[in-house]
Structure formats: structure tokens, C-alpha cells
Write an enzyme that holds these catalytic residues in place. Structure first.
Site, mmCIF file in Angstrom:
data_model
loop_
_atom_site.group_PDB
_atom_site.id
_atom_site.type_symbol
_atom_site.label_atom_id
_atom_site.label_comp_id
_atom_site.label_asym_id
_atom_site.label_seq_id
_atom_site.Cartn_x
_atom_site.Cartn_y
_atom_site.Cartn_z
ATOM 1 N N LYS A 193 0.838 -1.202 0.000
ATOM 2 C CA LYS A 193 0.000 0.000 0.000
ATOM 3 C C LYS A 193 0.878 1.259 0.000
ATOM 4 O O LYS A 193 0.618 2.219 -0.732
ATOM 5 C CB LYS A 193 -0.945 -0.016 1.208
ATOM 6 N N GLN B 287 -4.643 -1.504 9.419
ATOM 7 C CA GLN B 287 -4.573 -2.839 8.825
ATOM 8 C C GLN B 287 -5.204 -3.868 9.763
ATOM 9 O O GLN B 287 -4.867 -3.936 10.940
ATOM 10 C CB GLN B 287 -3.096 -3.193 8.533
ATOM 11 N N ASP C 68 -10.993 2.823 3.779
ATOM 12 C CA ASP C 68 -11.408 1.422 3.634
ATOM 13 C C ASP C 68 -12.924 1.288 3.504
ATOM 14 O O ASP C 68 -13.426 0.240 3.097
ATOM 15 C CB ASP C 68 -10.941 0.599 4.845
#
Ligand code: NDP
Length: 286
Positions: A54, A98, A121
Site C-alpha cells: 500500500k 490494517q 477502507d
């Protein structure tokens, strides 16, 4: 092999190039680069790979990124305080924590602590509610990537029967909602589905996200179907495979994604797109 391969790697590369051009344009317009903050807690090797990818992708598309690493035993309050600080920082446009988090940390509490407008997200409860009620929001990256991949086949989604196998909050449910938004007739299957073969056999469009290799085999697939395999599983020999038995399914399907090189790269490309969109939204609202 009958099926055409949906080359997620190439499609993701093209999307990243497009985002890169839009980042350059947005930077010129707003006078700074978008910035993505990524928090990783603990040392899960898979999570470390995802986070590294990422950060690498952010650099590629011309964004700033900040990697924040925390020990596996970090107290929940310390993580929440870090998120509060990033929420308040003007220069930070996207915040990603994460997952999975260590057991002593309440995942929902952490996700909902992220400012809705920085939730790249799309997991925040307000973004989930907005998605399900048709309001503008951050859409989760993997489901967004799945729809993008289906569209590249040129197969019309509207009016088709779409079967989603798996009903998690991060993949199955949002994929189903996005397919519904595209006017598919959506069926959701899961571990309690009585006759999975009969249900899967109905699918013109099939999305599989179970985390179980071999959930779908070629004999279950409708001839000509679009098959999107979200699964990422590691075999004993270290190689990766999806949730669909690729060899047999590719003999029957019209289009199929490989693993690796299918949905995985799209997830990261969509994260870049989401971050850019959060950046633009925040600047427009000023
Ligand atoms: P979860 O474990 O949260 O959910 C799995 C779902 O599959 C559940 O709804 C479960 O049903 C269902 N299921 C499990 N076994 C079966 C079965 N034999 N038949 C039918 N349904 C079954 O997984 P995630 O949704 O988080 O992830 C799914 C897969 O996708 C994993 O391999 C993960 O690694 C991968 N993934 C890949 C991403 C990418 O970027 N490519 C991103 C995110 C995930 P029930 O609800 O009844 O338990």
C-alpha cells in the site's frame, strides 16, 4: 481452457496510472499532495506485506504516505489516541488500520474512531449505512475492485443472476450491495447454504469469498459465467490459491480471475482511488 482470463494485474496497473494522472492534477489544483496514513499493529507477516504494498502504491501514484507501526501489545487507548491525532491533522486525507488487530483491541471501536471522511477502507459504520441507503460514501476497496473487474469483461450486469458466496462485512455483503446497485438479481450463499452447487449453478456472475480453497469447482459453474475469485489462501508448499478450483472452473466459465493476479492488485489500486477521492472531497468542502 475455455475461459478468458481477467488480468487483474494489468487492469490494476492501468487504474493506478489513471489515479497517478488525477493526483498530479489535484495537486496542482489544491497545492499539496494527498496523504495516506497506514497503521499496523503487531507483526503478522501477511499484514506486513499488504502494508508495504500500500505504501509502495501510494508512492507510485504520487501521494505522500505515513506508516505508523505499533507493538502487538499496544494498549487500545494508545491506538485510539493516534487515530484521534490523525483525524485532526489537516495534512492527512486517508487513515487505514490494517486488519486483523490483536485480540485485546476492539476492531469495531477502532474502525469507528476513524473520521468518516478519512475512512479510505469504507468500513466505518456511517459509510456502511450510507452504502446501504444509497448515499455518497467511501466504498470498500475489494468490493469496488470486484465490480471494476466484472465491468472490464463487457458482460452486462443488469438483469443477470449474481451469486456471492461469503457474507463478511468486508467482502461478501458490500459486493452484494454493489451488484444490486448494478441491477443484478443477487443471491447470497454462505456456510449454511443447503445446496451450494444448485445455487452456484444459477450464477451468470459468481463472486467467491470464503477463505476456503476448492469452495467452487468446475462442475458447479454455469457455462459462460463470469467468475471472480476473491480468496487468498496459502498452500502447504507456500504458493497462493483462491477459493475457486481454477483449473476446472476455467474449462467452463466465460471469464475468470486468477489467484494471484486477480482481485488482489485491484484492492490496492482502489485504495489509491479512494484516498484521492477523500482528498478531493475534503478540499472541495473547504
Ligand atoms: P470471512 O472468513 O470473514 O468470511 C468467509 C465467508 O465465507 C463467511 O460468510 C462464511 O459463511 C463463508 N463460507 C465459509 N466456508 C464456506 C463454504 N464452504 N461454503 C460457503 N460459504 C462458506 O472471510 P473474508 O470475507 O474476510 O475473506 C474471504 C477470502 O477473501 C479470504 O481468502 C481472504 O483472504 C480473501 N480476501 C482477499 C482480499 C483481496 O484483496 N483479494 C481482501 C479481503 C479478503 P458464514 O458467514 O456462514 O460463516
Amino acid at each position: 481452457m475455455k475461459a478468458q482470463i481477467i488480468d487483474g494485474k494489468a487492469i490494476a496497473a492501468a487504474l493506478k496510472d489513471e489515479v497517478r494522472a488525477r493526483v498530479a492534477q489535484a495537486q496542482e489544483q489544491y497545492g499539496r499532495k494527498p496523504c495516506l496514513a497506514v497503521i499496523i499493529v503487531g507483526e503478522n507477516p501477511a499484514s506486513q506485506v499488504y502494508v508495504r504494498n500500500k505504501v509502495k502504491a501510494a508512492a507510485y501514484v504520487g501521494m505522500d504516505s505515513r506508516l505508523i507501526t505499533m507493538a502487538a501489545d499496544v494498549p487500545e487507548e494508545v491506538l485510539l489516541a493516534k487515530i484521534a491525532q490523525l483525524n485532526a491533522e489537516k495534512a492527512v486525507d486517508g487513515i487505514l488500520v490494517q486488519l486483523p488487530l490483536p485480540r485485546h483491541i476492539d476492531e469495531d471501536k477502532v474502525i469507528d474512531a476513524i473520521a468518516k471522511e478519512k475512512d479510505v477502507d469504507g468500513f466505518h459504520i456511517l459509510n456502511v449505512g450510507s452504502l446501504w441507503t444509497g448515499k455518497s460514501c467511501s466504498v470498500p476497496c475489494t468490493p469496488r475492485g470486484v465490480i471494476h473487474l466484472i465491468k472490464t469483461t463487457g458482460v452486462q450486469i443488469s438483469g443477470k443472476i449474481a451469486v456471492v458466496v461469503g457474507r463478511s462485512n468486508i467482502v461478501g455483503k458490500p459486493v452484494a450491495k454493489l451488484l444490486l446497485d448494478e441491477n443484478a438479481t443477487v443471491i447470497m450463499a454462505h456456510s449454511r447454504t443447503a445446496d451450494l452447487k444448485a445455487i452456484v449453478g444459477l450464477a451468470d456472475i459468481l463472486v467467491v469469498a470464503t477463505g476456503k480453497p476448492g469452495t467452487v469447482t468446475g462442475d458447479m459453474v454455469k457455462p459462460g459465467a463470469v467468475v471472480i475469485d476473491v480468496g487468498i489462501n496459502r498452500r502447504d508448499d507456500g504458493s497462493l490459491c483462491g477459493d475457486v478450483d481454477f483449473e476446472s472452473a476455467a474449462e467452463v466459465a466465460g471469464y475468470i480471475t486468477p489467484v494471484p493476479g486477480g482481485v488482489g492488485p485491484m484492492t490496492i489500486a482502489k485504495l489509491m482511488e479512494n484516498t484521492l477521492e477523500c482528498f478531493i472531497e475534503r478540499n472541495e468542502r473547504r
